[in-house]
Write an enzyme that holds these catalytic residues in place. Sequence first.
Site, mmCIF file in Angstrom:
data_model
loop_
_atom_site.group_PDB
_atom_site.id
_atom_site.type_symbol
_atom_site.label_atom_id
_atom_site.label_comp_id
_atom_site.label_asym_id
_atom_site.label_seq_id
_atom_site.Cartn_x
_atom_site.Cartn_y
_atom_site.Cartn_z
ATOM 1 N N ARG A 138 -14.443 -41.562 -25.534
ATOM 2 C CA ARG A 138 -15.652 -41.131 -25.221
ATOM 3 C C ARG A 138 -15.626 -40.137 -24.189
ATOM 4 O O ARG A 138 -16.457 -39.341 -23.600
ATOM 5 C CB ARG A 138 -16.428 -42.681 -24.531
ATOM 6 C CG ARG A 138 -15.921 -43.228 -23.293
ATOM 7 C CD ARG A 138 -16.108 -44.495 -22.801
ATOM 8 N NE ARG A 138 -15.553 -45.291 -23.911
ATOM 9 C CZ ARG A 138 -15.643 -46.716 -24.008
ATOM 10 N NH1 ARG A 138 -16.659 -47.279 -23.081
ATOM 11 N NH2 ARG A 138 -15.365 -47.611 -25.173
ATOM 12 N N LYS B 53 -1.559 -49.713 -24.175
ATOM 13 C CA LYS B 53 -1.695 -50.483 -25.053
ATOM 14 C C LYS B 53 -0.367 -51.420 -25.404
ATOM 15 O O LYS B 53 0.674 -50.985 -25.055
ATOM 16 C CB LYS B 53 -2.043 -49.725 -26.464
ATOM 17 C CG LYS B 53 -3.187 -48.900 -26.426
ATOM 18 C CD LYS B 53 -3.480 -48.265 -27.935
ATOM 19 C CE LYS B 53 -4.846 -47.527 -27.769
ATOM 20 N NZ LYS B 53 -6.046 -48.478 -27.915
#
Length: 496
Positions: free
Chosen positions: A337, A263
């Site tokens: 996920r 990130k």
Amino acid sequence: MNFELKTLSLAASAAHKCDLLVVLVPEGFLPGSDVLSTMVAHALKQGDLEVKPGKLLQCYAPAGVAARRVVLLGCGAADAHAVRQAMQALSPSFKLPSVKRVALVFGTSAQRGAIGAAVRAVADGSYVYTATKTKAEPRALLRVTLGVPNAGAAQPEFATATAVAAGVEFAREWANRPANHATPTLVANAAKTLAKYPGVQCQVLGPAEVAKLGMGAFLAVAQGSDQPLRLVELRYNGAARTQAPVVLVGKGITFDTGGISLKPAAEMDEMKFDMGGAASVLGVFRALAELRPAINVVGLIPACENMPDGKAVKPGDVVTSMSGQTIEILNTDAEGRLVLCDALTYAARFKPAAVVDIATLTGACVVALGGLRSGLFASDDLLAEQLLSAGDAALDPCWRMPLDDEYAEGLKSNFADMANVAGRAGGSITAAKFLQRFVGDTPWAHLDIAGTAWKGGAAKGATGRPVALLVHYLLDQATVSTVKPKQKTRSRKSVA
């Protein structure tokens, strides 16, 4: 901080000793002949007070009133939304060092949801984070008395509201903690503390047990961190053993760097909030422990860090999930996920009546819905309606998003059964379609709380959402809503 419910008229509240007396003034207020009613009537007549939510007039040591300070607070229609808006205007007062005892009096009968809105507003407004501060002032507010015309009639709503407030605060506390103070092990320890309550059990699995279960996706995310993963299993048993439980699955990424798909550095500190789903599960169980509804609930928290390392999973790696399906990890920053899919597969062993997962999953949901409503995806229309209704009742709203099969086309992979991402378009929906592949025919819902679990800016911090929504949903499913506290005291203690 203790909450107390009393039958208290406007006339009687003038004799109530406290540091701050708040009189909620609704539309169509009908004054009596007592000192507070007269004060309200004069203020309205002179135009010094409006009944519009949030408009207020402060008085210090007025004659004939025992409180040191009185606030006349307009609350409009006196429904839940109006009361919340009104109380938010008063929020700074709840942190004043001089305000230790507050009395909140409804000028008329409280509408449905208004008591809950008032309790939540006081609890949220007085919350102080102190866990990692050496000189922080603790919460000053010690006691809050709610005065209503009929305490007996208001008791069920009051009990729910105080339990929800305690659960929200528990969730906020853990989501706010820095990652080095909320490692997977420490989050698991927090879950264990809930097992001290009747009806709550906790089991924690480590890397060896998770590997034995074949949770290859969960293991892949965790392998780049020195902090060992934890799979937390909480159980609340309030109904017959034969009753199928509701399973809640909370994403527990205690810090998310993005992994090899790193990130940007700006605001990466906020990635400590990536366990907001896990924190909400903890908060729900904190509330269930007080309310003791007649329902069975299982809470699953797959907790780990997502870190870049020589051992970290790489873009393009293919892993085998617990379901046996293989996944090509195109982006290691789509890790939530991956931990959820194995937990959802694990949830099937409980033969659940419904499964609801909660996750700070996608930035796309923030773009779509902002910070007001959580994104709701559901395979079952009835479950969707139940969650939407619960969210509205709890003032913790969500919005149903589509799950058309065509959205899953982008998850196709040349090298595995599926990829973990499908491009930017419809990102929150394709993430939900990925999760849907692991739930089978069980009624399932996914709450994307990326926009609602925390807020930025000067008030940066966790919100505790969607604890209120989930508790209201579970109470709606229960055959008996609450066990009433002793009628004599009508008091509740929140998390300090």
